[in-house]
Scaffold this active site. Structure first.
Site, PDB file in Angstrom:
ATOM      1  N   SER A   1       0.880  -1.168   0.000  1.00 57.05           N
ATOM      2  CA  SER A   1       0.000   0.000   0.000  1.00 57.05           C
ATOM      3  C   SER A   1       0.915   1.215   0.000  1.00 57.05           C
ATOM      4  CB  SER A   1      -0.836  -0.019   1.284  1.00 57.05           C
ATOM      5  OG  SER A   1      -1.408   1.239   1.542  1.00 57.05           O
TER       6      SER A   1
ATOM      7  N   TYR B   1      -2.041  -1.413  10.483  1.00 55.57           N
ATOM      8  CA  TYR B   1      -2.036  -1.509   9.015  1.00 55.57           C
ATOM      9  C   TYR B   1      -0.724  -0.951   8.465  1.00 55.57           C
ATOM     10  CZ  TYR B   1      -4.004  -1.302   4.253  1.00 55.57           C
ATOM     11  OH  TYR B   1      -4.256  -1.470   2.902  1.00 55.57           O
TER      12      TYR B   1
HETATM   13  P1  NAD Z   1     -11.610  -6.391   0.094  1.00 56.56           P
HETATM   14  O1  NAD Z   1     -12.180  -6.309   1.480  1.00 56.56           O
HETATM   15  O2  NAD Z   1     -12.471  -6.004  -1.067  1.00 56.56           O
HETATM   16  O3  NAD Z   1     -11.062  -7.863  -0.195  1.00 56.56           O
HETATM   17  C1  NAD Z   1     -10.273  -8.549   0.731  1.00 56.56           C
HETATM   18  C2  NAD Z   1     -10.517 -10.036   0.583  1.00 56.56           C
HETATM   19  O4  NAD Z   1      -9.661 -10.705   1.525  1.00 56.56           O
HETATM   20  C3  NAD Z   1     -11.962 -10.457   0.916  1.00 56.56           C
HETATM   21  O5  NAD Z   1     -12.471 -11.282  -0.123  1.00 56.56           O
HETATM   22  C4  NAD Z   1     -11.818 -11.216   2.227  1.00 56.56           C
HETATM   23  O6  NAD Z   1     -12.767 -12.277   2.369  1.00 56.56           O
HETATM   24  C5  NAD Z   1     -10.402 -11.734   2.125  1.00 56.56           C
HETATM   25  N1  NAD Z   1      -9.832 -12.063   3.434  1.00 56.56           N
HETATM   26  C6  NAD Z   1      -9.910 -11.360   4.591  1.00 56.56           C
HETATM   27  N2  NAD Z   1      -9.313 -12.023   5.571  1.00 56.56           N
HETATM   28  C7  NAD Z   1      -8.819 -13.162   5.031  1.00 56.56           C
HETATM   29  C8  NAD Z   1      -8.106 -14.272   5.549  1.00 56.56           C
HETATM   30  N3  NAD Z   1      -7.791 -14.364   6.852  1.00 56.56           N
HETATM   31  N4  NAD Z   1      -7.765 -15.265   4.702  1.00 56.56           N
HETATM   32  C9  NAD Z   1      -8.105 -15.208   3.384  1.00 56.56           C
HETATM   33  N5  NAD Z   1      -8.808 -14.201   2.847  1.00 56.56           N
HETATM   34  C10 NAD Z   1      -9.146 -13.193   3.670  1.00 56.56           C
HETATM   35  O7  NAD Z   1     -10.276  -5.520   0.155  1.00 56.56           O
HETATM   36  P2  NAD Z   1      -9.321  -4.944  -0.996  1.00 56.56           P
HETATM   37  O8  NAD Z   1      -9.433  -3.472  -0.932  1.00 56.56           O
HETATM   38  O9  NAD Z   1      -9.509  -5.652  -2.269  1.00 56.56           O
HETATM   39  O10 NAD Z   1      -7.896  -5.313  -0.362  1.00 56.56           O
HETATM   40  C11 NAD Z   1      -7.036  -6.301  -0.900  1.00 56.56           C
HETATM   41  C12 NAD Z   1      -5.614  -5.977  -0.503  1.00 56.56           C
HETATM   42  O11 NAD Z   1      -5.252  -4.717  -1.060  1.00 56.56           O
HETATM   43  C13 NAD Z   1      -5.393  -5.854   1.005  1.00 56.56           C
HETATM   44  O12 NAD Z   1      -4.144  -6.419   1.338  1.00 56.56           O
HETATM   45  C14 NAD Z   1      -5.378  -4.360   1.223  1.00 56.56           C
HETATM   46  O13 NAD Z   1      -4.656  -3.997   2.360  1.00 56.56           O
HETATM   47  C15 NAD Z   1      -4.696  -3.905  -0.049  1.00 56.56           C
HETATM   48  N6  NAD Z   1      -4.895  -2.501  -0.393  1.00 56.56           N
HETATM   49  C16 NAD Z   1      -6.145  -2.004  -0.571  1.00 56.56           C
HETATM   50  C17 NAD Z   1      -6.283  -0.670  -0.899  1.00 56.56           C
HETATM   51  C18 NAD Z   1      -7.626  -0.049  -1.105  1.00 56.56           C
HETATM   52  O14 NAD Z   1      -7.693   1.192  -1.131  1.00 56.56           O
HETATM   53  N7  NAD Z   1      -8.697  -0.798  -1.277  1.00 56.56           N
HETATM   54  C19 NAD Z   1      -5.151   0.151  -1.037  1.00 56.56           C
HETATM   55  C20 NAD Z   1      -3.888  -0.402  -0.850  1.00 56.56           C
HETATM   56  C21 NAD Z   1      -3.767  -1.734  -0.532  1.00 56.56           C
END
Ligand code: NAD
Length: 260
Positions: A142, A155
């Site tokens: 991130s 985080y």
């Molecule tokens: P999201 O909530 O849409 O998806 C996350 C997925 O991870 C979900 O399907 C959930 O069921 C799954 N999950 C949660 N805990 C889990 C576990 N213990 N084992 C297996 N699966 C698990 O979130 P997202 O925004 O798509 O985030 C995905 C990644 O991207 C994360 O690592 C997040 O930190 C990172 N990220 C997101 C953003 C953003 O702005 N959305 C920005 C930077 C980084």
């Protein structure tokens, strides 16, 4: 940028960024295993991808469980014989001021991001080393792998930690043809971010619209969210990049929010 004949395991691919990466990799010719805590979402997405003519399998995979991670890797190998790409993407967000952060929630967040990445990395590296064909490991970092924000102590800690893990994998993996990079997106409008908007508004005493304009997008060059496709195209580029010129790198995808 093709992945024909390759197999990718994407964790947390039941929704959001991981889901879009899974869809993009299948469209690029890969067989993809969708690992997610939510087994229903994983199997539903795999069904949709197969109906489009792709090769996909959905498996329940709690990345904090050594047994479930090992099991998901075994199921991937049983279905497709090989793992060329791991995208360690599963993640959650919990926001509180530091002095009020419940210890249990701190540990839960670190377990999903850091234990999850470690367990998936170890299981895939064992296979990649034994097969001798190399591989690629991508971490979902991130901008918070580079910068801090209030309310996000675990985080920010975890995302900085993933950048360290990536560098170690680059050093150890090179002798086995394994490359690794960490993708560092800005805010992407997924469930993880939608949930934070009202939470941050109440913690900071501002409106939800101000959370978007004054917190999330304030430092971008164009006032725009990073898109799912922005992130998935970078993942595809890194998964198909052919040499060690790009390994151990943090690639920031944030509409200019963070510039090195
Ligand atoms: P999201 O909530 O849409 O998806 C996350 C997925 O991870 C979900 O399907 C959930 O069921 C799954 N999950 C949660 N805990 C889990 C576990 N213990 N084992 C297996 N699966 C698990 O979130 P997202 O925004 O798509 O985030 C995905 C990644 O991207 C994360 O690592 C997040 O930190 C990172 N990220 C997101 C953003 C953003 O702005 N959305 C920005 C930077 C980084």
């Amino acid at each position: 940028m093709r992945l024909d004949g390759k197999t990718a395991l994407v964790t947390g691919a039941g929704s959001g960024i991981g889901k879009h990466i899974a869809e993009t990799f299948v469209a690029a010719g890969a067989a993809v295993v969708i690992g997610d805590l939510d087994a229903g979402r994983a199997t539903d997405l795999a069904g949709v991808l197969r109906a489009r003519g792709g090769r996909a399998l959905g498996v329940r995979m709690d990345v904090t469980s050594e047994q479930e991670v090992e099991g998901a890797v075994a199921k991937t190998l049983a279905a497709f014989d090989r793992i060329d790409v791991l995208v360690s993407n599963a993640g959650i967000q919990i926001v509180h001021p530091l002095e009020q952060f419940p210890f249990a929630e701190w540990k839960t967040l670190l377990a999903v991001h850091l234990d999850g990445a470690f367990l998936a990395t170890r299981a895939c590296l064992k296979h990649m080393y034994a097969r001798g064909g190399g591989g690629t490991i991508l971490y979902m970092g991130s901008v918070h792998s580079k910068e801090a924000s209030p309310l996000k102590a675990p985080y920010v800690t975890a995302k900085h930690g993933l950048a360290g893990l990536c560098k170690v994998v680059a050093k150890e993996g090179a002798a086995h043809g394994v490359r690794t990079n960490i993708i560092c997106p800005g805010f992407v409008r997924t469930a993880l971010v939608e949930k934070q908007i009202p939470e941050q508004a109440s913690a900071l005493g501002i409106s939800p619209a101000e959370v978007v304009s004054k917190v999330m997008l304030k430092e971008t060059v164009d006032g725009e969210f990073t898109t799912l496709d922005d992130v998935a195209q970078v993942a595809l580029f890194l998964a198909t990049f052919p040499s060690n010129a790009l390994t151990g790198q943090a690639v920031v995808v944030s509409h200019g929010w963070h510039m090195d």
